[in-house]
Write a protein that holds these residues in place. Structure first.
Motif, PDB file in Angstrom:
ATOM      1  N   PRO A   1       0.834  -1.177   0.000  1.00 16.62           N
ATOM      2  CA  PRO A   1       0.000   0.000   0.000  1.00 16.62           C
ATOM      3  C   PRO A   1       0.879   1.240   0.000  1.00 16.62           C
ATOM      4  O   PRO A   1       1.799   1.363   0.777  1.00 16.62           O
ATOM      5  CB  PRO A   1      -0.729  -0.118   1.331  1.00 16.62           C
ATOM      6  CG  PRO A   1       0.251  -0.841   2.228  1.00 16.62           C
ATOM      7  CD  PRO A   1       1.235  -1.558   1.355  1.00 16.62           C
TER       8      PRO A   1
ATOM      9  N   SER B   1       6.776  -3.440   6.911  1.00 14.67           N
ATOM     10  CA  SER B   1       6.395  -3.870   5.570  1.00 14.67           C
ATOM     11  C   SER B   1       5.920  -2.704   4.743  1.00 14.67           C
ATOM     12  O   SER B   1       6.308  -2.545   3.591  1.00 14.67           O
ATOM     13  CB  SER B   1       5.244  -4.863   5.638  1.00 14.67           C
ATOM     14  OG  SER B   1       5.706  -6.109   5.921  1.00 14.67           O
ATOM     15  N   SER B   2       5.035  -1.894   5.342  1.00 16.68           N
ATOM     16  CA  SER B   2       4.505  -0.822   4.502  1.00 16.68           C
ATOM     17  C   SER B   2       5.591   0.190   4.211  1.00 16.68           C
ATOM     18  O   SER B   2       5.554   0.856   3.188  1.00 16.68           O
ATOM     19  CB  SER B   2       3.242  -0.221   5.102  1.00 16.68           C
ATOM     20  OG  SER B   2       3.532   0.552   6.198  1.00 16.68           O
TER      21      SER B   2
ATOM     22  N   SER C   1      -3.348  -1.532   6.334  1.00 20.38           N
ATOM     23  CA  SER C   1      -2.419  -2.657   6.258  1.00 20.38           C
ATOM     24  C   SER C   1      -1.810  -3.056   7.609  1.00 20.38           C
ATOM     25  O   SER C   1      -1.879  -4.222   7.981  1.00 20.38           O
ATOM     26  CB  SER C   1      -1.384  -2.363   5.189  1.00 20.38           C
ATOM     27  OG  SER C   1      -0.107  -2.503   5.649  1.00 20.38           O
TER      28      SER C   1
ATOM     29  N   TRP D   1       1.724   5.076   0.715  1.00 20.65           N
ATOM     30  CA  TRP D   1       1.287   6.167   1.586  1.00 20.65           C
ATOM     31  C   TRP D   1       0.536   7.174   0.725  1.00 20.65           C
ATOM     32  O   TRP D   1       0.978   7.418  -0.371  1.00 20.65           O
ATOM     33  CB  TRP D   1       2.516   6.809   2.218  1.00 20.65           C
ATOM     34  CG  TRP D   1       2.199   7.842   3.217  1.00 20.65           C
ATOM     35  CD1 TRP D   1       1.952   7.667   4.538  1.00 20.65           C
ATOM     36  CD2 TRP D   1       2.099   9.250   2.966  1.00 20.65           C
ATOM     37  NE1 TRP D   1       1.693   8.867   5.135  1.00 20.65           N
ATOM     38  CE2 TRP D   1       1.769   9.858   4.198  1.00 20.65           C
ATOM     39  CE3 TRP D   1       2.223  10.056   1.835  1.00 20.65           C
ATOM     40  CZ2 TRP D   1       1.582  11.227   4.319  1.00 20.65           C
ATOM     41  CZ3 TRP D   1       2.042  11.415   1.954  1.00 20.65           C
ATOM     42  CH2 TRP D   1       1.723  11.983   3.191  1.00 20.65           C
TER      43      TRP D   1
ATOM     44  N   GLY E   1       6.365   5.267   7.545  1.00 23.55           N
ATOM     45  CA  GLY E   1       6.224   3.885   8.006  1.00 23.55           C
ATOM     46  C   GLY E   1       7.330   3.519   8.969  1.00 23.55           C
ATOM     47  O   GLY E   1       7.091   2.915  10.026  1.00 23.55           O
TER      48      GLY E   1
ATOM     49  N   MET F   1       0.312  -7.918  -0.906  1.00 22.88           N
ATOM     50  CA  MET F   1       0.576  -6.492  -1.151  1.00 22.88           C
ATOM     51  C   MET F   1       1.295  -6.286  -2.476  1.00 22.88           C
ATOM     52  O   MET F   1       1.134  -5.263  -3.120  1.00 22.88           O
ATOM     53  CB  MET F   1       1.391  -5.925  -0.005  1.00 22.88           C
ATOM     54  CG  MET F   1       0.632  -6.014   1.306  1.00 22.88           C
ATOM     55  SD  MET F   1       1.153  -4.899   2.614  1.00 22.88           S
ATOM     56  CE  MET F   1       2.875  -5.042   2.640  1.00 22.88           C
TER      57      MET F   1
ATOM     58  N   TYR G   1       4.254  -2.177  10.046  1.00 23.99           N
ATOM     59  CA  TYR G   1       4.707  -0.870   9.559  1.00 23.99           C
ATOM     60  C   TYR G   1       6.012  -1.001   8.787  1.00 23.99           C
ATOM     61  O   TYR G   1       6.252  -0.259   7.838  1.00 23.99           O
ATOM     62  CB  TYR G   1       4.843   0.109  10.717  1.00 23.99           C
ATOM     63  CG  TYR G   1       3.536   0.792  11.045  1.00 23.99           C
ATOM     64  CD1 TYR G   1       2.993   1.719  10.164  1.00 23.99           C
ATOM     65  CD2 TYR G   1       2.832   0.497  12.199  1.00 23.99           C
ATOM     66  CE1 TYR G   1       1.790   2.321  10.435  1.00 23.99           C
ATOM     67  CE2 TYR G   1       1.627   1.100  12.478  1.00 23.99           C
ATOM     68  CZ  TYR G   1       1.103   2.020  11.592  1.00 23.99           C
ATOM     69  OH  TYR G   1      -0.091   2.623  11.847  1.00 23.99           O
TER      70      TYR G   1
ATOM     71  N   ALA H   1       1.511  -9.913   3.763  1.00 26.80           N
ATOM     72  CA  ALA H   1       2.655  -9.018   3.576  1.00 26.80           C
ATOM     73  C   ALA H   1       3.548  -9.523   2.469  1.00 26.80           C
ATOM     74  O   ALA H   1       4.138  -8.764   1.715  1.00 26.80           O
ATOM     75  CB  ALA H   1       3.436  -8.918   4.873  1.00 26.80           C
TER      76      ALA H   1
ATOM     77  N   HIS I   1      -2.286   3.538   3.223  1.00 24.18           N
ATOM     78  CA  HIS I   1      -1.738   2.326   3.827  1.00 24.18           C
ATOM     79  C   HIS I   1      -2.427   1.932   5.120  1.00 24.18           C
ATOM     80  O   HIS I   1      -2.111   0.895   5.675  1.00 24.18           O
ATOM     81  CB  HIS I   1      -0.281   2.608   4.175  1.00 24.18           C
ATOM     82  CG  HIS I   1      -0.194   3.630   5.245  1.00 24.18           C
ATOM     83  ND1 HIS I   1      -0.406   4.970   4.983  1.00 24.18           N
ATOM     84  CD2 HIS I   1      -0.029   3.512   6.567  1.00 24.18           C
ATOM     85  CE1 HIS I   1      -0.347   5.625   6.112  1.00 24.18           C
ATOM     86  NE2 HIS I   1      -0.110   4.772   7.097  1.00 24.18           N
TER      87      HIS I   1
ATOM     88  N   SER J   1       5.834   6.633   2.443  1.00 23.58           N
ATOM     89  CA  SER J   1       5.846   5.235   2.873  1.00 23.58           C
ATOM     90  C   SER J   1       7.103   4.936   3.681  1.00 23.58           C
ATOM     91  O   SER J   1       7.039   4.404   4.788  1.00 23.58           O
ATOM     92  CB  SER J   1       5.808   4.312   1.670  1.00 23.58           C
ATOM     93  OG  SER J   1       4.534   4.236   1.139  1.00 23.58           O
TER      94      SER J   1
END
Lengths: 525, 485
Positions: free
Chosen positions: A249, A332-333, A257, A251, A314, A277, A330, A273, A254, A310
């Motif tokens: 996802p 991951s994102s 997620s 930013w 994140g 995604m 977080y 994840a 996100h 992101s």
């Protein structure tokens, strides 16, 4: 081997259908059926990787069946170098996920059915060469997530009591109503469906305005962009990009997620994840990059700027989490931002790196979630401050966790290092300032992962956790060993992998007429 | 001017299914009052057998492409009419099957029930064949009379009686609006035959008359703002009747609407397209938003039905043959998903006498099969692949986008997200919530058959849509010379 993709896809589907007829009272049989189905698809996807002819490039293993010719839909499958690693990652994680969720006792059968449907839908997206089926499988992957999180997930409420309003504001801003698993599941579905219909709008506009009335990607790729008109191309590109980026996802889309990751059971978080995604990035490459090369050059800088959000946001939020799965969620994102950076730079090295990193991240995050799930099963908490000293009780898990952490921030010899390095090197020429921020983001990764590792595994052992068990049985260790060995093996010998990816990336970039000779150089790893 | 009725010239085989149906319903009611000891569920199986045979005959008609007109063009038999007759009969079969348990529990009028169902089905078969405004009106009334009685079937139940009164008053009002519209059209054009109306130049009187007729049809299909009767009637009527009411009359009314709109008045598309767009947008949005607040499963399905009708109207707004195909396909998907969902509600309320969403809590623990089936039906209604509802929605939207109705498609797609929410609230109840009473739910054979047939239908439409698309394309062959392609 012409039906390799069918084997991969339908062994997973077939497993799910077969499971319906297995009685719920025999959990071992349920696991065995699921494991066999996943094993077949995993072996087939390894064969796919090694029989894919990267010298020839282009789309291979093509299968095309009549489906609904009057509406312009055919069941058209095929992979290029971009899809191969993602198919492989899905199948590895699925196989590992079966063993990670070995201890699920409640409605075991349904759990494996939904897990298999989820994975087969993701694989379906990766192998589709028809826009309709791409969307079909994409949308199909969403509903199993709802049930997997809602039924077998866990609440995250306890970990969100605000101690420090300033520090906790970001979490409360996005999750202020509730942190129950039902909330997480519903949020996920609504976000993803909203993204999906935005993309669908774009797809329908392509369908009608191309003048071909077909959903076939290869036929649509012959249509020059000029045929749509400049304004329409931009509109379609934006729809497709933001529609698919919501699952990536990117930013600021996100917020579903991390909540979803935290509430989901371990195997679901891994798949979510690891591969779900990446559907976003992949679909953007497959639809927006492939069909609209000119609009991509014009609009892709948006991604470059949003990915700072992101990466930095994140990473910073992950730094302040108390819940282990929120940290990984977080992270991951945040790591998804690197992939967007690699995609935005639009050159061979960075795009190859981005795709390689997708594979790498799937393994590393899969490992982290698997072990966070193990720790939760043993201690029934994910609150970092109340954990500690678990290395005394679980040496194997600790060792594996350390490797997964160093893989996550890209230590050399792991597969993530190769991907990160290629992204950074490739995007330096295009976006030097953003690249510097991205490298700083790697330092952030180091901080929050080490902080989590210290808090969970080192320090004094709390007396209430004296009964925690290490993973000693073969079926507990197998998934971890599998993912670790893949991560290290392809970190040491990435060349075949990179050749395969480049065979997909180079034709894609050649469509954009912007390949500078320096950057087409084949990576010398 | 009108030719004398000469029976020798009339090919009665064209309306053989209707004649058989008349005979069947007369046999059912005669057995009921001549032999009171004859088992009432045997009457149900008799109706099933008869209906299936008639359905087979119609399938034979469809395959051989039988067509023709009767009674100076009042009655038409063409693939479109045959398709909708089969549609109505499939619905009838499924409803009779799902009624058996319910009616066995009732205390009175158990034989009349099946007669009334067959009788309404007969009316709807005539509706599918109506080819001028007079037969339209007659068949519409014919089919509705059966329903007036069926809705009040539980005469000691206040909600059922209230539903019946509402349905009756509003139904009669609409009938008068329709017949007023017909008189205006006749006054302005001098004809009521669809085939002759095709060539008229639109005048103010004709347009107002048509508007009145559409309002009446809008009431029958339950499009916003003519939907007010739907939730109360659905909630009050016996659940099998609700299930029947939610699908068969809508199908038959769409047979008429398609015939009128797409073929007779396709030349005036610019005049009515905005009317259709408005109805579609209102129905989808209102239905979906109000459905969120529902606590009763039948009311939820009522509002979701209003929204589904809105989706179908999107295809009508497209006004092309592809739109017509998509509508037929959509109705098939809606038939199986809706009848299936109602069958689950019937099974559940046969046992518990409850039909609130909260009562369904933990259904997955009490009966995994029912929970899974309800999940599939609701997801098909929401439009999730690989189920029939998804293909149907996509088909409709593809038809609309080919006519550049971008706004309509955007609204429709947004509505998918809204609808996802309330369907998932039910899914949450049945899968995630824990049951208050964890006894198992027994499923009787006929209802199990309904659920299986609906499941097969929903999956077959989603996974192998080609066959069904071919059928709907064959059925809309009469629209192939439309102005719009």
């Amino acid at each position: 081997m012409t039906h390799l993709l069918s084997i991969i896809l339908f062994s997973l589907f077939g497993g799910a259908i077969l499971l319906i007829f297995v009685p719920n009272s025999k959990p071992m049989m349920v696991r065995a059926v699921a494991a066999v189905a996943a094993f077949i698809s995993m072996i087939a996807s390894f064969i796919l990787l090694y029989t894919f002819d990267y010298k020839k490039g282009g789309f291979q293993f093509i299968e095309k069946y009549v489906w609904a010719p009057d509406v312009g839909i055919s069941f058209h499958m095929g992979v290029d170098g971009i899809a191969v690693p993602l198919v492989l990652a899905s199948c590895i994680l699925m196989f590992a996920g079966i063993f990670v969720s070995w201890h699920i006792k409640d409605r075991t059968k349904e759990f494996y059915i939904f897990l298999l449907i989820l994975t087969s839908a993701t694989v379906g997206v990766y192998v589709s060469l028809d826009l309709f089926f791409l969307y079909f499988f994409y949308e199909m992957s969403v509903i199993p997530m709802y049930l997997l999180i809602g039924v077998w997930g866990s609440h995250t409420k306890n970990f969100l009591e605000s101690k420090n309003p300033l520090k906790d504001t970001p979490r409360f801003f996005f999750n202020f109503t509730s942190n129950s698993k039902e909330y997480a599941a519903m949020k996920l579905v609504l976000f993803l469906s909203a993204g999906a219909i935005l993309a669908l709008m774009g797809i329908l506009l392509i369908y009608s305005n191309s003048g071909l009335y077909t959903f076939d990607l290869l036929e649509l790729s012959e249509v020059p962009e000029g045929k749509y008109g400049k304004a329409l191309v931009s509109a379609i590109w934006i729809m497709v990009f933001f529609g698919f980026a919501s699952i990536a996802p990117l930013w600021p889309m996100h917020s579903w997620s991390p909540v979803g990751h935290a509430s989901a059971p371990a195997a679901t978080s891994m798949l979510h994840a690891g591969v779900l995604m990446k559907l976003g990035h992949f679909s953007i490459i497959r639809v927006a990059f492939f069909l609209f090369p000119e609009a991509t050059q014009e609009w892709m800088p948006i991604a470059a700027y949003l990915c700072i959000g992101s990466i930095v946001y994140g990473g910073l939020v992950a730094l302040f989490q108390r819940d282990t799965k929120y940290v990984i969620g977080y992270s991951s994102s945040s790591h998804m931002g690197y992939i967007f950076l690699g995609m935005a730079a639009l050159n061979v090295i960075s795009l190859t790196g981005a795709i390689f990193y997708m594979f790498a991240h799937a393994l590393a995050t899969g490992l982290l979630f698997a072990m966070a799930g193990w720790v939760y099963d043993q201690t029934h908490t994910r609150d970092i401050p109340s954990l500690g000293g678990l290395s005394q009780k679980m040496p194997f898990i600790t060792g594996a966790f350390i490797v997964a952490v160093v893989a996550s921030f890209g230590l050399p010899l792991t597969v993530n290092f190769v991907g990160e390095l290629m992204i950074v090197v490739g995007s330096w020429r295009m976006y030097p300032k953003i690249t510097i921020l991205a490298v700083l983001g790697i330092c952030l990764t180091l901080c929050y992962l080490f902080r989590m590792m210290r808090g969970v595994f080192f320090g004094d052992l709390k007396p209430e956790f004296s009964g925690a068990m290490d993973a000693t049985l073969w079926h507990d260790r197998l998934p971890l060993i599998l993912m670790l060995s893949c991560s290290i093996y392809y970190g040491l010998f990435p060349s075949h992998f990179i050749n395969v990816i480049q065979s997909g990336v180079i034709p894609l970039l050649e469509r954009m007429h912007k390949v500078t000779p320096l950057l087409t150089q084949v990576g010398g790893f | 001017m009108a030719p004398a009725l000469n029976l020798a010239d009339i090919d009665l085989s064209l309306m053989a299914p209707e004649l058989w149906m008349t005979l069947l319903s007369c046999i059912v009611i005669s057995i009921d009052f001549l032999f009171p000891k004859f088992g009432k569920d045997k009457l149900a199986y008799l109706s099933l057998a008869g209906t299936s045979l008639i359905c087979l005959q119609l399938i034979g008609f469809f395959a051989s492409g039988k067509s023709g007109t009767l009674f100076s063009g009042m009655f038409v038999l063409d693939p479109l009419a045959i398709f909708f007759k089969i549609f109505v009969l499939i619905a009838t079969l499924l409803i009779v099957l799902s009624s058996i348990d319910y009616i066995n529990k009732a205390k009175y009028f158990r034989g009349e029930y099946y007669f009334l169902i067959l009788f309404s089905a007969l009316g709807m078969m005539f509706m599918s064949s109506a080819n001028d405004f007079l037969s339209l009106y007659l068949s519409l009334e014919f089919s509705t009379f059966g329903f007036y009685v069926l809705v009040t079937y539980l005469r000691n139940d206040l909600r059922s009686s209230e539903a019946g009164i509402k349905f009756f008053i509003l139904g009669v009002l609409t009938s008068s609006i329709i017949i007023y519209g017909i008189s205006l059209v006749y006054g302005a054009t001098g004809t009521i035959r669809f085939s002759e109306l095709m060539n008229i130049t639109p005048s103010l009187g004709a347009i107002i008359g048509l508007l009145f007729i559409f309002i009446g049809l809008g009431y029958k299909i339950g499009a916003v703002p003519f939907h007010a009767w739907i939730p109360d009637v659905y909630e009050g009527a016996p659940t099998p009747v609700t299930s029947f009411l939610s699908i068969a009359p809508k199908g038959a009314a769409f047979a008429i609407t398609l015939r009128v709109i797409l073929s007779t008045f396709s030349g005036m598309r610019s005049d009515w397209v905005w009317f259709m767009v408005g109805l579609a947008v209102l129905s989808m949005t209102y239905g979906n938003i109000v459905a969120i607040a529902q606590k009763n499963m039948k009311r939820l399905l009522a509002y979701s039905g209003i929204a589904q009708i809105g989706n179908i109207l999107v295809g009508l707004a497209a006004g092309t043959k592809m739109g017509g195909d998509a509508i037929l396909f959509y109705l098939l998907a809606y038939l199986f998903a809706n009848v299936g969902a109602f069958a689950v509600v019937i099974i559940f309320s046969n046992l518990t006498d409850k039909d609130d969403i909260d009562d369904l809590a933990g259904l997955n623990r009490r009966s995994p099969f029912l929970a899974f089936s309800l999940l599939v039906f609701l997801l098909s209604l929401a439009g999730v692949p690989p189920l029939g509802g998804f293909i149907a929605k996509l088909y409709i939207f593809a038809a609309a986008i080919n006519q550049n109705l971008i706004f309509l498609v955007i609204v429709g797609l947004l509505n998918i997200v809204i609808s996802m929410y309330y369907y998932l609230v039910v899914v949450k109840k049945i899968y995630i919530a824990e049951p208050t009473d964890s006894s198992k739910i027994p499923i009787s054979l006929p209802l199990r058959a309904v659920v299986y047939i609906s499941l097969i239908g929903v999956f077959a439409l989603g996974v192998f849509p080609k066959t069904f698309m071919d059928w709907s394309m064959a059925a809309t062959e009469i629209f192939s010379n439309l102005a719009l392609k």
